[in-house]
Design a protein around this motif. Sequence first.
Motif, short mmCIF file in Angstrom:
data_model
loop_
_atom_site.label_atom_id
_atom_site.label_comp_id
_atom_site.label_asym_id
_atom_site.label_seq_id
_atom_site.Cartn_x
_atom_site.Cartn_y
_atom_site.Cartn_z
N LYS A 154 32.74 40.04 43.33
CA LYS A 154 32.86 39.73 44.82
C LYS A 154 32.18 38.94 45.29
CE LYS A 154 32.00 42.84 49.01
NZ LYS A 154 31.50 41.86 49.71
N TYR A 155 30.87 38.49 44.66
CA TYR A 155 30.02 37.27 45.16
C TYR A 155 30.56 35.88 44.99
CZ TYR A 155 26.20 33.80 44.55
OH TYR A 155 25.24 32.82 44.81
N LEU A 156 31.51 35.95 43.74
CA LEU A 156 32.10 34.54 43.21
C LEU A 156 33.45 34.58 43.94
CD1 LEU A 156 31.05 34.71 39.37
CD2 LEU A 156 30.13 33.33 41.13
N VAL A 157 34.32 35.38 43.85
CA VAL A 157 35.85 35.45 44.04
C VAL A 157 36.30 36.65 45.10
CG1 VAL A 157 36.70 33.75 42.46
CG2 VAL A 157 36.58 36.13 41.94
N PRO A 158 35.67 36.70 46.16
CA PRO A 158 35.91 37.94 47.01
C PRO A 158 37.31 38.33 47.25
CG PRO A 158 34.71 36.44 48.33
CD PRO A 158 34.61 35.74 46.90
N GLU A 159 37.96 37.09 47.76
CA GLU A 159 39.32 37.09 48.13
C GLU A 159 40.35 36.73 47.07
OE1 GLU A 159 39.86 37.97 51.15
OE2 GLU A 159 37.67 37.80 51.73
N HIS A 160 40.21 36.68 45.88
CA HIS A 160 41.02 36.73 44.65
C HIS A 160 41.96 38.03 44.78
CE1 HIS A 160 42.98 35.28 41.13
NE2 HIS A 160 42.41 36.22 40.55
N ARG A 161 43.02 37.91 44.32
CA ARG A 161 44.02 38.93 44.36
C ARG A 161 44.61 39.36 42.96
NH1 ARG A 161 46.63 41.91 48.05
NH2 ARG A 161 46.08 40.54 49.72
N LEU A 162 44.17 40.54 42.63
CA LEU A 162 44.48 40.99 41.15
C LEU A 162 45.95 41.64 41.25
CD1 LEU A 162 41.26 42.62 39.79
CD2 LEU A 162 42.25 40.28 39.42
N SER A 163 47.02 41.36 40.38
CA SER A 163 48.29 42.03 40.35
C SER A 163 48.52 42.62 38.95
CB SER A 163 49.22 40.75 40.37
OG SER A 163 49.32 40.23 41.69
N LEU A 164 48.68 44.04 39.06
CA LEU A 164 48.77 44.92 38.21
C LEU A 164 50.17 45.41 38.01
CD1 LEU A 164 45.63 46.90 38.26
CD2 LEU A 164 45.73 44.92 37.01
N PHE A 165 50.84 45.71 36.71
CA PHE A 165 51.98 46.30 36.58
C PHE A 165 53.22 45.53 36.93
CE2 PHE A 165 49.06 49.90 37.20
CZ PHE A 165 49.16 50.36 35.94
N GLY A 166 53.12 44.07 36.60
CA GLY A 166 54.14 42.87 36.97
C GLY A 166 54.16 42.80 38.60
N GLY A 167 52.95 42.95 39.31
CA GLY A 167 53.00 42.61 40.83
C GLY A 167 53.25 43.87 41.53
N ILE A 168 53.51 45.06 41.02
CA ILE A 168 54.08 46.29 41.60
C ILE A 168 52.53 46.61 42.66
CG2 ILE A 168 54.39 48.67 41.71
CD1 ILE A 168 56.25 47.97 39.13
N PHE A 169 51.53 46.48 41.95
CA PHE A 169 50.33 46.71 42.73
C PHE A 169 49.45 46.00 42.58
CE2 PHE A 169 46.05 48.50 42.29
CZ PHE A 169 45.95 49.33 43.57
N SER A 170 48.89 45.52 43.74
CA SER A 170 47.80 44.23 43.82
C SER A 170 46.68 44.64 44.84
CB SER A 170 48.64 43.01 44.37
OG SER A 170 49.13 43.33 45.69
#
Length: 360
Positions: A154-170
């Motif tokens: 959260k300190y380094l890349v707070p706005e980075h988005r993680l995509s899981l299950f082929g982009g179904i959940f992010s």
Amino acid sequence: MATWKSAANNVPALTKSLLTCLILTSLFGAMYIYRQRLESDTPAPYAHCPFLGLVPGLLLYAPWTLVTSLFFENTLFSFVTSFAVLLFCGKYLERAWGSRELLKFILISGTVTNGVTWVGMIVTFYLTGQDSYLYESQINGMAGVFAAFLVAFKYLVPEHRLSLFGGIFSMRVKHLIGIATAASIVGLVLFQAIVFYNLVNIGWVVGWIYIRFFRVQDGIQGDQSEAFALVTFFPDFLHPVIGFVANNVHHLFVRLHLCPPFGRHQQQTMYDMESTHHRPAPGSARAEAERRRALALRALDMRLSKPAANAAPAAQSTVATATPTAAHTTQTTSAPTAKSDATEQKDTVLFDATEAVKET
């Protein structure tokens, strides 16, 4: 075979050492538990290894378990999970912070979390009078360290988005702490996992305190940035309550010399420390902290994307030395190529700090 070897070579040295400690400690603990169950006529229903795991009632006889318990996982599921999380998170944080800083962060967050959890178990024993909190409970695993890792991300890349299950959940990185806290509450309610609950919630608080007040970067101790205030870890409707409590606790800790003050005018900066309703004044200590944070994030992005950026100059120099005609052609086409490479590099940046610098 070559693929596994190349993958292992890409793992930094400290992360390799931490993974080795995790494997060896968990293996020795599993061997001890297996032997105890074979020799005992009435095997215990719990899997304890008091020489590696932290048993609250035996800590004074085995003080080293404050550290060894971090790398001891007593179930296959927790071991596989810890191995995967430590591999991927350790690689990223070691390249971002360096080996020494990452090791310091893990040891401080892990041992302090284990110590506070141990105190909580002792207090619970005195309140309830149940011996199970002393001898049938064991504090082990890297749950507290991983919770502190979430604070570091959260300190380094707070706005980075993680995509899981082929982009179904992010989801964004800054929301992972809320999910971890919710999971710990579910575990406490459904499975009475009091140790896991304490490790997760104490772990992220300890990680935040270390980064917020004590971590030194570029000669500056702590991080006064508004984006890393304690209230940003909670929903908006809790901000007034959390801000009031946090500011008064910080004031008390400063008076007791347990926590460093922020800025020269402590009375002015302290009570606004956890408030996000007012923008920092230009030239203030917080504005300077925001500027330094933005510059640090930009330097981190450049460091992580350096391998991709170095590929373009190497290709251009090879073409330029082929023939004079080819050199002329390369000169006319190098500008668009460099521009496209710069565009690609920008796309790979995890967090763009330009706007943050302009605001400050």
